[in-house]
Write a protein that holds these residues in place. Structure first.
Motif, short mmCIF file in Angstrom:
data_model
loop_
_atom_site.label_atom_id
_atom_site.label_comp_id
_atom_site.label_asym_id
_atom_site.label_seq_id
_atom_site.Cartn_x
_atom_site.Cartn_y
_atom_site.Cartn_z
N ARG A 1 69.15 -50.57 30.71
CA ARG A 1 70.44 -51.26 30.63
C ARG A 1 70.50 -52.46 31.57
NH1 ARG A 1 75.45 -47.05 29.73
NH2 ARG A 1 74.50 -45.78 28.09
N SER B 1 71.12 -41.54 24.71
CA SER B 1 71.64 -41.81 26.05
C SER B 1 71.92 -40.53 26.82
CB SER B 1 72.92 -42.64 25.95
OG SER B 1 73.48 -42.83 27.23
N GLU C 1 66.72 -45.03 31.70
CA GLU C 1 67.79 -45.59 30.86
C GLU C 1 68.59 -46.63 31.62
OE1 GLU C 1 71.75 -44.19 28.33
OE2 GLU C 1 70.51 -42.69 29.35
#
Length: 417
Positions: free
Chosen positions: A150, A227, A146
């Motif tokens: 990002r 998330s 993740e």
């Protein structure tokens, strides 16, 4: 048009093409990964947990085997047959059918069962620790994937901002308010931002590949929608009576102590009793036979194995003390890191807000001619650094939660928001 303006025009075209390439580079399709909770529910299918479960089953099977008594021995013996003289045939033979059984005196069977149980308890605790470690590895891989996603998004945004700033600088160059050098600098910055974007995309693909492999997903992951970086770890969780590593070390110490008892019993004679029937052919008669046999401990009294088991126990005792001391220090450090990471996340979020506002004002000032391109570049760099720091802070918080969860013997983010 003077020759000095031909290069900025080509630069403007290049920036426009770079922006178009950035849009086309985005994936047209996406296969989102399951949430961390869904992957955690399937943790029992991972190789590490399957191996730990198989080892635990093997240890339990050895406990069942330890309860089994040794098999008796049946023997058939003939004497005084098929010799010479009066023993030339079988008429003077003596035939004995006997049954022998080890008596397992001195608590042999009980000691054997106790050792198997202690070893099974150790393996069971190691299985639990392996499951916790597998959950932590899954959480870290998920969070790193993740974070890479990002960072790729931030690199794309940085490229967009850099191209926009370069185009604004080009407009000022064409108006004669900035020298041609500013346009060349903008082109260089756009090329560097494009390279960073490509590198971030490569890191994202590598992180997704690792997550696909660790989670044993049938299809490659191309995006993460649920998330884990934004999840807030659970509040104050009571510390367990003993950390998992301490429980494992304690079980290993108990098993080492059981081995001492086993070796001491092995130094004593293993008594075997026998009973049988003997047939006398010449008298046409039968009689019972019985007896007891045991080895004489003249040479081997198992002293070396006893001393080795005692030394192993001392080593296991030292490992237990070390594990208990380290567990106390490690848990305190993990709680401190988790608290510090929470503060770091809050500070980084505030820094992103401030940097975003500073860049917005710098852009307005630059377009109005009140701020130089260098000042705009500094504010943009600060914004990118603040956003990157916010991602790193959240990843550090996940790592701190994973370590604290391991000390508590639980999966990360259990009971988290």
């Amino acid at each position: 048009m003077p020759p000095s303006y031909r290069r900025p025009q080509r630069f403007a075209v290049g920036c426009a093409l770079a922006a178009l390439a950035a849009v086309l580079a985005s994936p047209a399709w996406a296969d989102p990964a399951p949430s961390f909770a869904e992957l955690l529910a399937q943790l029992d299918q991972t190789p590490a947990t399957l191996e730990a479960g198989a080892l635990s089953d093997a240890a339990e099977a050895r406990v069942r085997q330890a309860r089994v008594r040794p098999n008796p021995t049946i023997a058939l013996e003939s004497a005084n047959a098929f010799g010479t003289g009066p023993f030339s045939g079988y008429s003077n033979a003596e035939t004995t059918l006997s049954l022998s059984q080890s008596l397992e005196l001195w608590g042999r069977r009980t000691a054997r069962i106790n050792l198997a149980r202690a070893e099974a308890s150790t393996v069971s605790l190691q299985r639990d620790l392996a499951i916790v470690d597998a959950a932590g590895r899954l959480a870290l891989t998920y969070a790193e994937a993740e974070a890479a996603q990002r960072q790729a998004v931030l690199a794309e945004e940085n490229l967009t901002l850099t191209v926009a700033d370069a185009r604004a600088a080009l407009a000022l160059v064409e108006e004669g308010r900035e020298p041609l050098l500013r346009g060349i600098q903008g082109e260089s910055e756009a090329a560097a931002a494009r390279a960073r974007r490509d590198e971030a995309i490569a890191e994202q693909e590598a992180a997704f590949a690792r997550l696909t492999a660790v989670a044993m997903l049938p299809d490659p992951v191309t995006t993460i929608d649920s998330s884990l970086l934004n999840r807030i770890p659970a509040g104050a969780i009571p510390a367990p009576a003993e950390a998992p590593t301490v429980r494992v070390a304690s079980a290993q110490r108990d098993a080492a102590e059981r081995r001492i008892a086993i070796e001491r019993i092995r130094s004593r004679p293993d008594v075997t009793a026998s009973v049988g029937v003997r047939r006398y052919e010449v008298e046409d008669a039968t009689a019972l036979t019985f007896g007891i046999s045991l080895p004489l401990p003249l040479f081997d009294r198992n002293r070396g194995n006893i001393e080795a088991a005692q030394a192993d126990f001392r080593a296991a005792e030292a490992r237990f003390l070390t594990a208990r001391q380290n567990a106390q220090a490690d848990r305190a450090a993990a709680r401190a890191r988790l608290s510090a990471s929470a503060s770091r996340v809050a500070a980084s979020d505030a820094g992103v807000t401030a940097a975003d506002e500073a860049y917005r004002l710098s852009r307005i000032g630059f377009e109005a001619g009140r701020i130089s391109q260098l000042e705009l570049r500094v504010s943009r760099t600060a914004l990118v650094a603040a956003r990157t720091s916010a991602v790193d802070a959240r990843l550090a918080r996940v790592r701190a939660e994973i370590e604290l969860a391991r000390q508590d013997g639980r999966a990360p983010f259990q009971g988290a928001q």
